[in-house]
Scaffold this motif. Structure first.
Motif, PDB file in Angstrom:
ATOM      1  N   ARG A 116      13.268  -6.172   2.697  1.00  0.00           N
ATOM      2  CA  ARG A 116      12.719  -6.007   1.352  1.00  0.00           C
ATOM      3  C   ARG A 116      11.561  -6.963   1.110  1.00  0.00           C
ATOM      4  NH1 ARG A 116      16.825  -5.788  -3.622  1.00  0.00           N
ATOM      5  NH2 ARG A 116      17.334  -3.883  -2.470  1.00  0.00           N
ATOM      6  N   GLU A 117      11.666  -8.171   1.633  1.00  0.00           N
ATOM      7  CA  GLU A 117      10.590  -9.150   1.460  1.00  0.00           C
ATOM      8  C   GLU A 117       9.331  -8.720   2.200  1.00  0.00           C
ATOM      9  OE1 GLU A 117       9.714 -13.931   2.221  1.00  0.00           O
ATOM     10  OE2 GLU A 117      11.727 -13.107   2.531  1.00  0.00           O
ATOM     11  N   VAL A 118       9.506  -8.188   3.414  1.00  0.00           N
ATOM     12  CA  VAL A 118       8.353  -7.713   4.190  1.00  0.00           C
ATOM     13  C   VAL A 118       7.687  -6.539   3.482  1.00  0.00           C
ATOM     14  CG1 VAL A 118       7.595  -6.712   6.378  1.00  0.00           C
ATOM     15  CG2 VAL A 118       9.329  -8.515   6.372  1.00  0.00           C
ATOM     16  N   LEU A 119       8.469  -5.587   3.029  1.00  0.00           N
ATOM     17  CA  LEU A 119       7.914  -4.423   2.336  1.00  0.00           C
ATOM     18  C   LEU A 119       7.157  -4.844   1.079  1.00  0.00           C
ATOM     19  CD1 LEU A 119      10.877  -1.887   2.640  1.00  0.00           C
ATOM     20  CD2 LEU A 119       8.800  -1.977   4.016  1.00  0.00           C
ATOM     21  N   GLY A 120       7.706  -5.825   0.365  1.00  0.00           N
ATOM     22  CA  GLY A 120       7.030  -6.305  -0.838  1.00  0.00           C
ATOM     23  C   GLY A 120       5.748  -7.058  -0.516  1.00  0.00           C
ATOM     24  N   ALA A 121       5.765  -7.837   0.575  1.00  0.00           N
ATOM     25  CA  ALA A 121       4.588  -8.635   0.937  1.00  0.00           C
ATOM     26  C   ALA A 121       3.404  -7.762   1.320  1.00  0.00           C
ATOM     27  CB  ALA A 121       4.933  -9.586   2.081  1.00  0.00           C
ATOM     28  N   VAL A 122       3.661  -6.611   1.968  1.00  0.00           N
ATOM     29  CA  VAL A 122       2.565  -5.733   2.387  1.00  0.00           C
ATOM     30  C   VAL A 122       2.303  -4.617   1.387  1.00  0.00           C
ATOM     31  CG1 VAL A 122       2.989  -6.236   4.816  1.00  0.00           C
ATOM     32  CG2 VAL A 122       4.041  -4.220   3.788  1.00  0.00           C
ATOM     33  N   GLY A 123       3.093  -4.571   0.337  1.00  0.00           N
ATOM     34  CA  GLY A 123       2.861  -3.588  -0.717  1.00  0.00           C
ATOM     35  C   GLY A 123       3.362  -2.197  -0.425  1.00  0.00           C
ATOM     36  N   LEU A 124       4.270  -2.063   0.524  1.00  0.00           N
ATOM     37  CA  LEU A 124       4.814  -0.731   0.801  1.00  0.00           C
ATOM     38  C   LEU A 124       5.816  -0.287  -0.263  1.00  0.00           C
ATOM     39  CD1 LEU A 124       5.260  -0.703   4.686  1.00  0.00           C
ATOM     40  CD2 LEU A 124       3.742   0.733   3.314  1.00  0.00           C
ATOM     41  N   ASP A 125       6.173  -1.189  -1.148  1.00  0.00           N
ATOM     42  CA  ASP A 125       7.046  -0.815  -2.265  1.00  0.00           C
ATOM     43  C   ASP A 125       6.241  -0.410  -3.496  1.00  0.00           C
ATOM     44  OD1 ASP A 125       6.001  -3.301  -2.798  1.00  0.00           O
ATOM     45  OD2 ASP A 125       7.872  -4.175  -3.526  1.00  0.00           O
ATOM     46  N   ARG A 126       4.910  -0.318  -3.337  1.00  0.00           N
ATOM     47  CA  ARG A 126       4.037   0.048  -4.452  1.00  0.00           C
ATOM     48  C   ARG A 126       3.133   1.197  -4.025  1.00  0.00           C
ATOM     49  NH1 ARG A 126       3.929  -5.452  -4.042  1.00  0.00           N
ATOM     50  NH2 ARG A 126       1.862  -5.533  -3.043  1.00  0.00           N
ATOM     51  N   PHE A 127       3.239   2.307  -4.724  1.00  0.00           N
ATOM     52  CA  PHE A 127       2.402   3.477  -4.415  1.00  0.00           C
ATOM     53  C   PHE A 127       1.865   4.049  -5.712  1.00  0.00           C
ATOM     54  CE2 PHE A 127       1.889   8.089  -3.887  1.00  0.00           C
ATOM     55  CZ  PHE A 127       0.940   8.098  -2.871  1.00  0.00           C
ATOM     56  N   ASP A 128       0.560   4.247  -5.746  1.00  0.00           N
ATOM     57  CA  ASP A 128      -0.091   4.787  -6.941  1.00  0.00           C
ATOM     58  C   ASP A 128      -0.983   5.952  -6.518  1.00  0.00           C
ATOM     59  OD1 ASP A 128      -1.379   5.360  -9.276  1.00  0.00           O
ATOM     60  OD2 ASP A 128      -2.261   3.370  -9.560  1.00  0.00           O
ATOM     61  N   ALA A 129      -0.489   7.178  -6.735  1.00  0.00           N
ATOM     62  CA  ALA A 129      -1.259   8.360  -6.328  1.00  0.00           C
ATOM     63  C   ALA A 129      -2.577   8.457  -7.073  1.00  0.00           C
ATOM     64  CB  ALA A 129      -0.425   9.616  -6.567  1.00  0.00           C
ATOM     65  N   GLY A 130      -2.641   7.913  -8.283  1.00  0.00           N
ATOM     66  CA  GLY A 130      -3.868   7.979  -9.056  1.00  0.00           C
ATOM     67  C   GLY A 130      -4.990   7.130  -8.486  1.00  0.00           C
ATOM     68  N   ARG A 131      -4.668   6.286  -7.530  1.00  0.00           N
ATOM     69  CA  ARG A 131      -5.677   5.411  -6.935  1.00  0.00           C
ATOM     70  C   ARG A 131      -6.231   5.971  -5.624  1.00  0.00           C
ATOM     71  NH1 ARG A 131      -2.607   0.719  -6.922  1.00  0.00           N
ATOM     72  NH2 ARG A 131      -2.046   1.181  -4.779  1.00  0.00           N
ATOM     73  N   LEU A 132      -5.715   7.109  -5.164  1.00  0.00           N
ATOM     74  CA  LEU A 132      -6.094   7.627  -3.856  1.00  0.00           C
ATOM     75  C   LEU A 132      -7.522   8.180  -3.818  1.00  0.00           C
ATOM     76  CD1 LEU A 132      -2.791   9.366  -2.696  1.00  0.00           C
ATOM     77  CD2 LEU A 132      -3.628   7.068  -2.197  1.00  0.00           C
ATOM     78  N   TRP A 133      -8.138   8.322  -4.981  1.00  0.00           N
ATOM     79  CA  TRP A 133      -9.525   8.794  -4.983  1.00  0.00           C
ATOM     80  C   TRP A 133     -10.440   7.808  -4.268  1.00  0.00           C
ATOM     81  CZ3 TRP A 133     -13.360   5.800  -7.015  1.00  0.00           C
ATOM     82  CH2 TRP A 133     -12.976   4.758  -7.856  1.00  0.00           C
ATOM     83  N   LEU A 134     -10.109   6.508  -4.332  1.00  0.00           N
ATOM     84  CA  LEU A 134     -10.993   5.518  -3.725  1.00  0.00           C
ATOM     85  C   LEU A 134     -10.959   5.583  -2.194  1.00  0.00           C
ATOM     86  CD1 LEU A 134     -13.025   3.308  -4.127  1.00  0.00           C
ATOM     87  CD2 LEU A 134     -11.151   1.663  -4.343  1.00  0.00           C
ATOM     88  N   PRO A 135      -9.771   5.633  -1.546  1.00  0.00           N
ATOM     89  CA  PRO A 135      -9.787   5.852  -0.089  1.00  0.00           C
ATOM     90  C   PRO A 135     -10.512   7.133   0.302  1.00  0.00           C
ATOM     91  CG  PRO A 135      -7.620   5.118  -0.780  1.00  0.00           C
ATOM     92  CD  PRO A 135      -8.400   5.369  -2.032  1.00  0.00           C
ATOM     93  N   ALA A 136     -10.332   8.196  -0.486  1.00  0.00           N
ATOM     94  CA  ALA A 136     -11.013   9.461  -0.183  1.00  0.00           C
ATOM     95  C   ALA A 136     -12.522   9.293  -0.291  1.00  0.00           C
ATOM     96  CB  ALA A 136     -10.528  10.554  -1.127  1.00  0.00           C
ATOM     97  N   LEU A 137     -12.994   8.575  -1.315  1.00  0.00           N
ATOM     98  CA  LEU A 137     -14.424   8.336  -1.469  1.00  0.00           C
ATOM     99  C   LEU A 137     -14.963   7.506  -0.311  1.00  0.00           C
ATOM    100  CD1 LEU A 137     -17.037   8.462  -3.141  1.00  0.00           C
ATOM    101  CD2 LEU A 137     -16.231   6.427  -4.373  1.00  0.00           C
ATOM    102  N   CYS A 138     -14.198   6.498   0.111  1.00  0.00           N
ATOM    103  CA  CYS A 138     -14.632   5.648   1.233  1.00  0.00           C
ATOM    104  C   CYS A 138     -14.738   6.455   2.523  1.00  0.00           C
ATOM    105  CB  CYS A 138     -13.675   4.470   1.406  1.00  0.00           C
ATOM    106  SG  CYS A 138     -13.792   3.237   0.089  1.00  0.00           S
TER     107      CYS A 138
END
Length: 275
Positions: A116-138
């Motif tokens: 759980r600590e590893v997942l939290g440290a790398v942010g795998l416990d946080r997902f925001d579909a509304g932010r995926l436009w930026l990777p797509a733009l990149c």
């Protein structure tokens, strides 16, 4: 610049140990390809014997030997194997999936912290579909730039830096639907998840205490070198920097994975369109 991302609770020694384990996670499945393929009756390798010139050279060499043996009344040699076996190609990409699974295991276990600590440290416990436009733009910006880079080095005649039009050794894959499906799964899904887990999740986050740019350069160099091709070294290093920026900005490894999936997915679609 590290946005929402914070340095990981593991040290550089954990990163180094994880990278060595990642090397083993790649090497061991690779060397198992041919023995496992032989168990399924595959005799040839999982790649074709080079380009048309290499194939012609092998045929000519075999013809010379065959003529010499025939003149001496000796048995003719076995014809050269020029085409990779589709079964071996399937096994090769199954092993690539195994390697990807081992990469993820390395990234999660090398820090020697609770999951759980590893997942939290790398942010795998946080997902925001509304932010995926930026990777797509990149991706929409970075992909044409890699094409411009390839065109530039080709125009300048910089032979070793000219990328191949398609990845090496794909001929048997393109001849076999099952191998092609495994290739697509490995490159579009498994590789983005596993490579981001190691290069950004473990290495970048584990060295972020050095500062954003040193950590980004370190992880991007690892990412570029892992593809083992001089022609892609500079563009993949630059892509690694973009991915590190996306990751640090959001604090979630999912943004890095999204860029990687979209980039590789576009490459896969264009490969299918060409063939």
């Amino acid at each position: 610049m590290n946005g929402r991302l914070r340095p990981a609770p593991w040290s550089e020694l954990h990163v180094l140990a994880g990278l060595w384990l990642a090397v083993l996670a790649y090497v061991i499945p690779f060397f198992l390809i041919q023995p496992v393929a032989n168990l399924f009756g595959a005799q040839a390798g999982f790649r074709d014997a080079g380009d048309a010139f290499e194939k012609a050279a092998r045929v000519a060499s075999w013809a010379d030997l065959a003529l010499a043996r025939a003149a001496a009344g000796n048995p003719l040699p076995e014809p050269p194997r020029l085409l990779g076996d589709p079964v071996a190609a399937r096994v090769a990409w199954v092993m690539a999936l195994v390697s990807s699974a081992l990469f993820v295991a390395v990234a999660l276990l090398a820090p020697r912290r609770p999951l759980r600590e590893v997942l939290g440290a790398v942010g795998l416990d946080r997902f925001d579909a509304g932010r995926l436009w930026l990777p797509a733009l990149c991706v929409a910006i970075a992909y044409p730039l890699t094409g411009l880079y390839a065109a530039a080095v080709r125009a300048l005649g910089l032979g070793p830096l000219i990328p191949s039009p398609s990845p090496e050794g794909l001929e048997p894959v393109l001849r076999d639907p099952a191998a092609l499906a495994l290739y697509g799964l490995a490159t579009v899904v498994a590789a983005p998840v596993s490579e981001e887990a190691v290069y950004r999740g473990l290495a970048f986050t584990g060295t972020l205490r050095w500062g954003f740019w040193p950590a980004a350069a370190f992880s991007s160099a690892l990412f570029a070198l892992s593809h083992r091709e001089l022609a892609t070294l500079l563009p993949f290093f630059a892509i690694g920097l973009v991915i590190a920026w996306l990751y640090a900005r959001s604090g979630s490894l999912w943004d890095a994975v999204a860029f990687h999936v979209l980039f590789n997915g576009l490459s896969f679609i264009l490969l299918l369109a060409r063939y």
